[in-house]
Enzyme design. Structure first.
Site, PDB file in Angstrom:
ATOM      1  N   LYS A  22       0.834  -1.209   0.000  1.00  8.31           N
ATOM      2  CA  LYS A  22       0.000   0.000   0.000  1.00  8.31           C
ATOM      3  C   LYS A  22       0.870   1.261   0.000  1.00  8.31           C
ATOM      4  CE  LYS A  22      -1.665   1.540   4.064  1.00  8.31           C
ATOM      5  NZ  LYS A  22      -1.309   2.933   4.311  1.00  8.31           N
ATOM      6  N   ASN A  23       1.904   1.270   0.831  1.00 11.07           N
ATOM      7  CA  ASN A  23       2.686   2.496   0.982  1.00 11.07           C
ATOM      8  C   ASN A  23       3.600   2.785  -0.205  1.00 11.07           C
ATOM      9  OD1 ASN A  23       1.398   3.006   3.327  1.00 11.07           O
ATOM     10  ND2 ASN A  23       3.100   2.461   4.671  1.00 11.07           N
ATOM     11  N   CYS A 117      -3.652  12.991  12.879  1.00 14.58           N
ATOM     12  CA  CYS A 117      -4.293  11.720  12.605  1.00 14.58           C
ATOM     13  C   CYS A 117      -4.209  10.829  13.819  1.00 14.58           C
ATOM     14  CB  CYS A 117      -3.702  11.075  11.364  1.00 14.58           C
ATOM     15  SG  CYS A 117      -2.291  10.081  11.705  1.00 14.58           S
ATOM     16  N   ARG A 122       1.838  14.515  12.972  1.00 19.76           N
ATOM     17  CA  ARG A 122       2.290  14.326  11.599  1.00 19.76           C
ATOM     18  C   ARG A 122       2.389  15.592  10.741  1.00 19.76           C
ATOM     19  NH1 ARG A 122      -0.081   8.557   9.660  1.00 19.76           N
ATOM     20  NH2 ARG A 122       1.708   8.675   8.277  1.00 19.76           N
ATOM     21  N   ASP A 305       5.278   0.625  11.804  1.00 21.11           N
ATOM     22  CA  ASP A 305       4.006   0.024  11.367  1.00 21.11           C
ATOM     23  C   ASP A 305       3.845  -1.419  11.832  1.00 21.11           C
ATOM     24  OD1 ASP A 305       3.309   2.374  10.207  1.00 21.11           O
ATOM     25  OD2 ASP A 305       3.485   1.706   8.128  1.00 21.11           O
TER      26      ASP A 305
HETATM   27  C1  UD1 Z   1       4.906   6.686   6.116  1.00 18.77           C
HETATM   28  C2  UD1 Z   1       3.928   5.542   6.075  1.00 18.77           C
HETATM   29  C3  UD1 Z   1       3.506   5.145   7.470  1.00 18.77           C
HETATM   30  C4  UD1 Z   1       4.726   4.845   8.310  1.00 18.77           C
HETATM   31  C5  UD1 Z   1       5.732   5.999   8.264  1.00 18.77           C
HETATM   32  C6  UD1 Z   1       7.042   5.686   8.977  1.00 18.77           C
HETATM   33  C7  UD1 Z   1       2.811   5.945   3.997  1.00 18.77           C
HETATM   34  C8  UD1 Z   1       1.566   6.335   3.289  1.00 18.77           C
HETATM   35  N1  UD1 Z   1       2.765   5.986   5.321  1.00 18.77           N
HETATM   36  O1  UD1 Z   1       4.233   7.794   6.694  1.00 18.77           O
HETATM   37  O2  UD1 Z   1       2.669   4.005   7.376  1.00 18.77           O
HETATM   38  O3  UD1 Z   1       4.329   4.641   9.650  1.00 18.77           O
HETATM   39  O4  UD1 Z   1       6.048   6.315   6.897  1.00 18.77           O
HETATM   40  O5  UD1 Z   1       7.620   4.558   8.410  1.00 18.77           O
HETATM   41  O6  UD1 Z   1       3.794   5.571   3.391  1.00 18.77           O
HETATM   42  N2  UD1 Z   1       7.782  14.323  10.044  1.00 18.77           N
HETATM   43  C9  UD1 Z   1       7.975  15.680  10.293  1.00 18.77           C
HETATM   44  N3  UD1 Z   1       7.858  16.532   9.231  1.00 18.77           N
HETATM   45  C10 UD1 Z   1       7.593  16.115   7.967  1.00 18.77           C
HETATM   46  C11 UD1 Z   1       7.415  14.751   7.730  1.00 18.77           C
HETATM   47  C12 UD1 Z   1       7.514  13.861   8.792  1.00 18.77           C
HETATM   48  O7  UD1 Z   1       8.211  16.087  11.419  1.00 18.77           O
HETATM   49  O8  UD1 Z   1       7.513  16.932   7.052  1.00 18.77           O
HETATM   50  C13 UD1 Z   1       7.908  13.368  11.160  1.00 18.77           C
HETATM   51  C14 UD1 Z   1       6.629  12.592  11.442  1.00 18.77           C
HETATM   52  O9  UD1 Z   1       5.772  13.298  12.314  1.00 18.77           O
HETATM   53  C15 UD1 Z   1       7.179  11.318  12.053  1.00 18.77           C
HETATM   54  C16 UD1 Z   1       8.492  11.107  11.305  1.00 18.77           C
HETATM   55  O10 UD1 Z   1       8.829  12.363  10.743  1.00 18.77           O
HETATM   56  O11 UD1 Z   1       7.468  11.528  13.417  1.00 18.77           O
HETATM   57  C17 UD1 Z   1       8.428  10.096  10.183  1.00 18.77           C
HETATM   58  O12 UD1 Z   1       7.324  10.373   9.345  1.00 18.77           O
HETATM   59  P1  UD1 Z   1       7.272   9.969   7.812  1.00 18.77           P
HETATM   60  O13 UD1 Z   1       8.377   9.009   7.514  1.00 18.77           O
HETATM   61  O14 UD1 Z   1       7.160  11.199   6.998  1.00 18.77           O
HETATM   62  O15 UD1 Z   1       5.904   9.187   7.735  1.00 18.77           O
HETATM   63  P2  UD1 Z   1       4.845   9.254   6.572  1.00 18.77           P
HETATM   64  O16 UD1 Z   1       5.520   9.385   5.261  1.00 18.77           O
HETATM   65  O17 UD1 Z   1       3.762  10.207   6.928  1.00 18.77           O
END
Ligand code: UD1
Length: 430
Positions: A22-23, A117, A122, A305
């Site tokens: 999915k991701n 969420c 996030r 996850d």
């Molecule tokens: C993706 C996955 C999710 C998984 C996560 C970590 C998808 C659709 N979702 O989420 O299932 O749990 O990776 O493996 O692929 N952060 C910031 N600023 C940003 C972006 C992220 O502070 O601009 C922080 C987030 O709050 C979190 C960490 O970075 O604490 C990692 O997040 P991120 O890897 O971006 O997760 P997603 O891409 O949202």
């Protein structure tokens, strides 16, 4: 509202086939609109998040043709607007990938700012920092992120935090900028690599995906291609842990064993036997599980996850285990539900201390989010008696035919949508 009703205590035995990730599919579907030629995507998982994104892509004018359950053809030449509606982003946060895709292709994108969420606040500041670095003007107005650009150019970007979403989103937009972009401190997850491979299949020039540094030479145009999505390591890991929790013997097929190494290592520590094939992993759990400690980290560390699922498993281990969540702040919401099943867990900040017990007992529980829901199903499969898991709409966002696949392994589980059906199930399993 549908529920899963489970009679626990049956060891899972047999083979299960894993779907596409999915991701990986979410960014790849979004990126597919960046070509004006037809793109065929294979091995798409048939899960709610993907179906919602397909609708969002259609709403902005792309043509989508479903070839079969796991294959779609997408043509982005008919896109008529660069604005994504709130309904789409509300249902799935990952429609933020349309920001990178539209910005890269049309130098203009408007996507509602995703709210907080179920698992944490996030923020997406790193995505926006990347877009600004390559020349986009980014502002937030009336709840929308509006990004536009007259000249998109290469840049050297150092991510402050390892982010899967930011890495992929910047990679998409930068692949159409003029010149070279370097993303440092990039995420290394298999879905980052899969998204890069897909973009390259459409004509992008991206090197280094899967390492800390990704180098992107911008190209003017993308062409069509046929691409098959990588297997879902989280779905695979969930079945591996379900096998362990029920002291079963399961072959998880259509996987890339390398992607599962962090999970395999933990199962070894717990005392399971693991056999790796070329594209399969067999988990045999003959005896009571031992304790272990787990800390979630970006890939190749233990995936966040999989944290709720291993938390559920450790409730049945001998001794005290410690689980530390270092990625998201709100990922222990399954703990109160597991406590209703007899689990002995105490949460302090980002740490859960789990004293293993011999046996969980079935109870009525509610799924707080996608992976936490899967954890409750694992607990229900291992527990003595009947477990009813409410709010399975979360689970259906990410697991294709979860109950069907588990039944294929011998589990007594049904999807129901009324008290009467729950009663009927109880009578049928005795
Ligand atoms: C993706 C996955 C999710 C998984 C996560 C970590 C998808 C659709 N979702 O989420 O299932 O749990 O990776 O493996 O692929 N952060 C910031 N600023 C940003 C972006 C992220 O502070 O601009 C922080 C987030 O709050 C979190 C960490 O970075 O604490 C990692 O997040 P991120 O890897 O971006 O997760 P997603 O891409 O949202």
């Amino acid at each position: 509202m549908e529920q899963y009703v489970i009679k626990g205590g049956v060891p899972l035995v047999g083979e299960v086939e894993i779907a596409g990730a999915k991701n990986a599919a979410l960014p790849i579907l979004s990126a597919a609109i960046m070509s004006d030629e037809t793109v065929t995507l294979e091995n798409l998982p048939d899960v709610n998040d993907i179906n919602v994104l397909i609708e969002a892509v259609e709403k902005i004018g792309a043509r989508v043709q479903r070839v079969d359950r796991h294959t779609v053809k997408i043509n982005g030449s008919t896109i008529s607007k660069c604005a994504v509606d709130y309904g789409s982003i509300k249902k799935i946060r990952a429609s933020y990938y349309l920001l990178g895709a539209l910005l890269g292709k049309y130098q203009s994108a408007e996507v509602p700012l995703p709210g907080g969420c179920d698992i944490g606040s996030r923020p997406i500041d790193q995505h926006l920092k990347g877009f600004s670095a390559i020349g986009a003007e980014v502002r937030i107005s009336h709840g929308n992120i509006i990004a536009s650009c007259s000249h998109m150019h290469g840049a050297h970007i150092f991510l402050d935090i390892v982010s899967v979403g930011a890495t992929i989103n910047i990679m998409m937009a930068a692949s159409r900028a003029e010149g070279r972009t370097i993303i440092e401190n990039a995420a290394k997850e298999p879905h980052v690599v899969d998204a890069a491979n897909f973009l390259n299949s459409m004509g992008a020039d991206i090197k280094g995906a899967g390492t800390d540094v990704i180098r992107i030479n911008g190209v003017r145009k993308f062409h069509g291609c046929t691409y098959s999505i990588v297997p879902d390591m989280i779905e695979a890991g969930t079945y591996m842990l379900a096998a362990a929790a029920t002291r079963g013997d399961v072959i998880v097929k259509n996987v890339i064993p390398k992607h599962l190494e962090a999970i395999t290592a933990k199962l070894n520590e717990l005392g399971c036997e693991i056999e790796e094939g070329d594209d399969s992993v067999r988990v045999v759990a003959a005896k009571r599980l031992q304790r272990t400690h787990v800390k979630t980290l970006p890939y190749p560390g233990f995936p966040t996850d999989m944290q709720p699922q291993i938390g559920a498993l450790l409730t049945l281990s001998q001794g005290t285990s410690i689980v530390t969540e270092s990625i998201f702040e709100n990922r222990f919401r399954y703990v109160d539900e597991l406590s209703r099943m007899g689990a002995n867990i105490k949460v302090e900040g980002n740490t859960a201390i789990i004293d293993g017990i011999e046996q969980l007992t079935g109870a009525r529980v509610s799924s707080p989010d996608l992976r936490a829901g899967a954890a409750l199903v694992i607990a229900g499969l291992a527990a003595e008696g009947i477990t009813v898991v409410d709010d399975i709409v979360y689970i259906q966002r990410g697991y294709e035919d979860f109950d069907g696949k588990l039944r294929g392994l011998g589990a007594e589980i049904q999807k129901v949508d009324s008290e009467l059906e729950i009663r009927k199930f109880e009578l049928s399993v005795g």
